[in-house]
Design a protein around this motif. Structure first.
Motif, mmCIF file in Angstrom:
data_model
loop_
_atom_site.group_PDB
_atom_site.id
_atom_site.type_symbol
_atom_site.label_atom_id
_atom_site.label_comp_id
_atom_site.label_asym_id
_atom_site.label_seq_id
_atom_site.Cartn_x
_atom_site.Cartn_y
_atom_site.Cartn_z
ATOM 1 N N GLY A 188 0.941 -0.898 -0.008
ATOM 2 C CA GLY A 188 0.020 -0.081 -0.053
ATOM 3 C C GLY A 188 0.828 1.269 0.096
ATOM 4 N N GLU B 226 -5.592 2.028 2.764
ATOM 5 C CA GLU B 226 -4.280 1.446 2.293
ATOM 6 C C GLU B 226 -3.181 2.496 1.591
ATOM 7 N N THR B 227 -3.827 3.687 1.353
ATOM 8 C CA THR B 227 -3.072 4.555 0.681
ATOM 9 C C THR B 227 -2.981 6.047 1.352
ATOM 10 N N SER C 239 -9.434 1.420 0.466
ATOM 11 C CA SER C 239 -8.541 2.027 -0.467
ATOM 12 C C SER C 239 -8.035 3.038 0.341
ATOM 13 N N LEU D 115 -1.861 -3.531 5.531
ATOM 14 C CA LEU D 115 -2.966 -4.107 5.322
ATOM 15 C C LEU D 115 -3.020 -4.291 3.832
ATOM 16 N N ALA D 116 -2.281 -3.761 2.854
ATOM 17 C CA ALA D 116 -2.376 -4.166 1.576
ATOM 18 C C ALA D 116 -1.470 -5.225 1.078
ATOM 19 N N GLY E 260 -1.201 1.095 6.286
ATOM 20 C CA GLY E 260 -1.664 0.871 4.863
ATOM 21 C C GLY E 260 -1.079 -0.028 4.383
ATOM 22 N N ARG E 261 0.346 -0.114 4.288
ATOM 23 C CA ARG E 261 1.104 -1.232 3.527
ATOM 24 C C ARG E 261 1.011 -2.469 4.181
#
Length: 217
Positions: free
Chosen positions: A4, A42-43, A39, A13-14, A10-11
């Motif tokens: 992410g 994640e970002t 989304s 999660l992704a 976020g990273r």
């Protein structure tokens, strides 16, 4: 492996979502949130989901909220809480393959003068074969042609005090046949160490074993 965008949360999660081979839509549905919000998590540079949202995401992603936050990053895995009653189960070949089917990070194991060495690599499965990328001149590459090599994949869930480990042993070969190269390149493997690593190896297992630890409830 892609990750992410703007934050550590976020990273994580992704990365975990992609390890499990899940789409944003599927994870969002399981956590009862909007796909657009996932989304964003994640970002975004500084996401701040509620505790209940993070807990639901952790359940869907088969991990813990603390792991997604990074709170367990510096702690050794596999800590069993007092009162837990773990049970060790031997897994069959097909169960092992089902667990590693999504790919992710595993350890390529080979021999050096000091003994067995395990190197983490990103991998994908091509049928029942393990495929990974490296540089042609690395120690990993020069040892891949040994008569016997192994590949290990595991997952540990500290929140549930459970986990599993799969070990494949067999032979590996450098992929050079043009038709076979097309197949492995289509897997979209991103090297764990980054950089330009254009040599593919394919491990064909002759022996597959696995163990799973579950806690009685």
């Amino acid at each position: 492996m892609s990750v992410g965008g703007g934050s550590d949360l976020g990273r994580r999660l992704a990365q975990r979502r992609e390890e499990l081979g899940l789409s944003i839509e599927r994870v969002a549905a399981g956590a009862s949130i909007d796909p657009g919000y996932l989304s964003y998590l994640e970002t975004a540079a500084d996401p701040d989901p509620s505790r209940s949202t993070l807990w639901r995401l952790a359940v869907v992603l088969q991990t813990s909220a603390a792991s997604l936050r990074g709170g367990e990053h510096a702690q050794p895995p596999g800590r069993c809480p007092p009162g837990a009653e773990p049970h060790l189960e031997e897994m069959g070949r097909e169960d092992c393959y089902a667990l590693i089917a999504p790919g992710g990070v595993g350890r390529f194991i080979f021999l050096e003068g000091r003994g067995p060495v395990a190197v983490p690599v990103n991998f994908r499965m091509l049928g029942h074969d393990v495929v990974f990328r490296t540089e042609a001149t690395t120690s990993l590459s020069t040892r891949a042609g040994q008569v016997r090599v192994s590949f290990e994949v595991d997952r540990i869930d500290d929140a549930m005090s459970e986990g599993w480990s799969v070990l494949l042993s067999g032979t590996a070969h450098r992929v050079e046949d043009p038709a076979e190269l097309v197949e492995v390149e289509a897997l979209g493997i991103e090297p764990w160490a980054g950089g330009h690593r254009d040599t593919y190896y394919r491990l064909r297992a002759e022996e597959v074993t696995g163990r799973r630890i579950e806690v009685a409830r």
